[in-house]
Design an enzyme around this catalytic site. Structure first.
Site, PDB file in Angstrom:
ATOM      1  N   SER A 244       0.967  -1.244   0.014  1.00  0.00           N
ATOM      2  CA  SER A 244      -0.001   0.038  -0.132  1.00  0.00           C
ATOM      3  C   SER A 244       0.896   1.073   0.043  1.00  0.00           C
ATOM      4  O   SER A 244       2.162   1.292   0.137  1.00  0.00           O
ATOM      5  CB  SER A 244      -1.006  -0.086   1.182  1.00  0.00           C
ATOM      6  N   LYS A 245       0.113   2.428  -0.106  1.00  0.00           N
ATOM      7  CA  LYS A 245       0.867   3.721  -0.292  1.00  0.00           C
ATOM      8  C   LYS A 245       2.118   3.792   0.942  1.00  0.00           C
ATOM      9  O   LYS A 245       2.758   4.550   0.522  1.00  0.00           O
ATOM     10  CB  LYS A 245      -0.203   4.689   0.018  1.00  0.00           C
TER      11      LYS A 245
END
Ligand code: GLU
Length: 480
Positions: A244-245
């Site tokens: 994820s980010k």
């Protein structure tokens, strides 16, 4: 029959590296077999879909070189096809209208869980009479359409990576195929499209494996030929959590903007899950087309390794044609205001020489710019540590003499400048580094960089002389 595959992104975000890998695997299979690669945009979620994301996905695919043979098709423009098939299922009594409200369904689910029954829809609207339906509709209820699903036996998904994956049909229920707003549910639109588009191989993310028994139920109810499936493993971060980010860049766009090359991202993503069966790591796109096979895609999750991608990027920075690297580097230089927006052929030629000098010392196009700023501007300071070490009063004298020598070098090439420098060192009775170190600092402001005489040749005589005398003045001023 020729192979037909598709990539079906939803335009609800940028192209994620996971999506890019799915697209790449589909594209490789198509190109390898001479089949067709179809692009379909799954945009039935009107609220979350946007034109901006669509354009960003298309741009990212083009940047990666993933060209498609058909499409993009848009699910939002195919409502008629879904409606036709839903009506057929209703007419054949394979589907029915359900009027249960979300809150009623929630209560049913709760009751089922309490009683130790699986929390699946209990089929209570299966046997509504026409009068029941009219009464409910008069009360303002909008029905959904549900497929009649048998919960007996098992469903086997034939998966080219996993073999036969067996699902107990107890996990199924009469799932929704058309929502109360008339929009098709994902599973339904997906099956209608895949079937009507003649998709032979559905290659997609592992997260969709659990949808596949439902989709198979739909193929059978609709009487459509079933495709082969291949569910590619998840991509995890090094800590084995979902990528994820917070682990850094996750979209193709971000990698592009950080100075990664499509060649590197393609190579890296291909090896993320697929293995050539050897230890090889550098496999360019045209090789991948020949060698890729779904059978060699791993069942295990793939661990994302940014270090490896960056290493590969460094490799492609030096091996890809200099012309191409230069044109990919150009916007990065323009963004920093180092090269003009409409560069003349002369500027581009200069940029090409600069990129040629620095590219084997860096890993990304952003680093190319960092390593090369002094070729485009005089607006920098000498590295403090280097100045303390190399800018002695003796050096000021040496730089002045070096300048005089360079003034007479003809033609002004790297070889001729080097010969002149070596000769000067000999005449003065100093070791070459005594001359070279302050010269590098004077010309570049730095103590490290590409070969000194290559730098001179690219900067040109005039710039070199100017910087040598500027350094000599600087040293004298600092001494006062
Ligand atoms: N639009 C779906 C997604 O992006 C497509 C899934 C599929 O390939 O069937 O996840």
């Amino acid at each position: 029959m020729s192979l037909r595959v598709r990539f079906a992104p939803s335009p609800t975000g940028n192209l994620h590296v996971g999506g890019a890998r799915t697209a790449l695997f589909n594209w490789l299979v198509a190109r390898q077999s001479g089949g067709q690669f179809i692009l379909r945009i799954d945009d039935t979620d009107r609220e979350r879909s946007s034109q901006e994301f669509l354009e960003s996905i298309l741009a990212a695919m083009k940047w990666l070189g993933l060209d498609w043979d058909e499409g993009p098709y848009f699910q939002s423009q195919r409502a008629e096809l879904y409606r036709r098939d839903a009506e057929r299922l209703l007419a054949e009594d394979k589907a029915y209208l359900c009027y249960c409200l979300p809150e009623e369904l929630a209560r049913q689910r709760e009751a089922a869980l309490k009683a130790g029954r699986p929390a699946v829809y209990d089929g209570r609207c299966r046997d509504l009479t026409r009068q029941d339906r009219e009464r409910l509709e008069a009360g303002g209820r909008q029905p959904v359409v549900r497929l009649k699903v048998s919960r007996a036996g098992e469903t086997v998904v034939r998966d080219l990576i996993r073999g036969g994956v067996v699902f107990n049909n107890e996990v199924l229920d009469d799932f929704i195929i058309v929502k109360s707003n008339g929009m098709p549910a994902y599973n339904f639109a997906c099956v209608v499209d895949d079937a009507l588009m003649g998709i032979t191989h559905v290659i997609r993310a592992e997260e969709h494996l659990s949808n596949t028994p439902r989709q198979l139920a739909l193929y059978r109810a609709l009487g459509y030929a079933e495709p082969y499936f291949a569910h590619v493993p998840m991509i995890l971060a090094p800590d084995r959590s979902k990528l994820s980010k917070r682990h850094g860049a996750t979209s193709v766009e971000e990698y592009r903007d950080q100075g990664y090359l499509p060649q590197a991202l393609t190579n890296y993503l291909a090896l993320l899950g697929w293995s050539p069966g050897t230890e090889e790591e550098i496999i360019p796109q045209e090789e991948l087309v020949k060698r890729f096979s779904l059978e060699r895609v791993s069942l295990n999750p793939s661990i994302y390794d940014l270090g490896k991608l960056t290493w590969m990027n460094g490799h492609y920075l030096v091996t890809v044609d200099l012309e191409e690297i230069t044109s990919r580097a150009l916007p990065f230089f323009q963004r920093q205001g180092l090269v003009s927006q409409n560069p003349s052929p002369k500027e581009v030629d200069y940029l090409r020489q600069v990129v040629g000098l620095v590219r084997d010392r860096v890993k990304t196009l952003v680093e190319v710019v960092d390593a090369a700023t002094y070729f485009f501007t005089d607006d920098w300071d000498y590295e403090e540590k280097g100045a303390g070490k190399y800018f002695t009063s003796e050096a000021a004298e040496l730089l002045a003499q070096a300048g005089e020598r360079l003034a007479g070098v003809e033609p002004f090439t790297a070889e001729a400048a080097e010969a002149a420098y070596r000769q000067l060192a000999e005449e003065l009775g100093v070791k070459t580094p005594v001359l070279f170190h302050p010269t590098r600092l004077a010309l570049t402001g730095r103590t490290m960089g590409p070969g000194l005489f290559g730098i001179m040749a690219v900067l040109g005589r005039e710039k070199c002389l100017e910087r040598l005398s500027r350094a000599a003045v600087w040293i004298r001023n600092a001494a006062e």
